[in-house]
Motif scaffolding. Structure first.
Motif, PDB file in Angstrom:
ATOM      1  N   GLY A 285       0.693  -1.065  -0.166  1.00 29.43           N
ATOM      2  CA  GLY A 285      -0.146  -0.028  -0.155  1.00 29.43           C
ATOM      3  C   GLY A 285       0.863   1.359  -0.161  1.00 29.43           C
ATOM      4  N   GLY A 286       2.083   1.127  -0.588  1.00 26.79           N
ATOM      5  CA  GLY A 286       2.957   2.306  -0.624  1.00 26.79           C
ATOM      6  C   GLY A 286       3.575   2.738   0.680  1.00 26.79           C
ATOM      7  N   ALA A 287       3.451   1.812   1.604  1.00 23.65           N
ATOM      8  CA  ALA A 287       4.028   2.125   2.944  1.00 23.65           C
ATOM      9  C   ALA A 287       5.408   2.197   2.902  1.00 23.65           C
ATOM     10  CB  ALA A 287       3.324   1.213   4.002  1.00 23.65           C
ATOM     11  N   ILE A 288       6.274   1.448   2.068  1.00 21.11           N
ATOM     12  CA  ILE A 288       7.552   1.021   2.068  1.00 21.11           C
ATOM     13  C   ILE A 288       8.289   1.854   0.983  1.00 21.11           C
ATOM     14  CG2 ILE A 288       9.353  -0.659   1.525  1.00 21.11           C
ATOM     15  CD1 ILE A 288       7.098  -2.514   2.305  1.00 21.11           C
ATOM     16  N   PRO A 289       9.304   2.476   0.909  1.00 23.69           N
ATOM     17  CA  PRO A 289       9.869   3.297  -0.256  1.00 23.69           C
ATOM     18  C   PRO A 289      10.275   2.383  -1.143  1.00 23.69           C
ATOM     19  CG  PRO A 289      10.913   3.973   2.107  1.00 23.69           C
ATOM     20  CD  PRO A 289      10.208   2.776   2.208  1.00 23.69           C
TER      21      PRO A 289
END
Length: 144
Positions: free
Chosen positions: A115-119
């Motif tokens: 969900g885009g939580a990790i670079p």
């Protein structure tokens, strides 16, 4: 009485493997710096562009540039190949396309799951490390 020849034996098979693998690792490391640098720059430029698959585009552009560099270094310095350039380049290109697709889709898929939580770069590094070992085996056995 003559003494036996004291010529030093050539490098062992394990020694040659280590040398080639270390050169391959250094070549891959510098190609990875090029790849990650271009990938990061592209992501910075395109992150807010509205392009849904910007990570795939950045992966493709970065991989093309780093692969061209990597092929030439591996051919000349790492494997010291005398293989026909057309054959070697074709096999390297096929391997690069497969690695590119695997890297792009795995990075994109993991980012989608997270969900885009990790670079992006944090996802890309372990994916490309795994592909590195597979690439060495393929190149050593089939390309050069």
């Amino acid at each position: 009485m003559t003494e036996p020849s004291q010529t030093a034996p050539g490098p062992s098979r394990a020694g040659r493997f280590r040398t080639v693998f270390l050169k391959f690792a250094a070549s891959s490391m510098t190609a990875s710096v090029i790849d990650l640098g271009l990938f990061t720059l592209g992501c910075e430029l395109l992150r807010n562009s509205g392009l849904a698959w910007y990570t795939v585009l950045c992966t493709v552009v970065a991989r093309i540039a780093s692969a061209a560099y990597n092929y030439l270094i591996n051919y000349r310095l790492v494997f010291r190949s005398h293989a026909d350039h057309r054959r070697a380049a074709t096999l390297f290109f096929i391997m690069t396309v497969v690695k590119l697709a695997a890297s792009a889709l795995l990075v994109w898929g993991i980012l989608a799951l997270a969900g885009g939580a990790i670079p992006e770069v944090i996802v890309k590094i372990p994916v490309d490390v795994a592909l590195f070992f597979l690439s060495y085996l393929f190149q050593k056995a089939l390309v050069y």
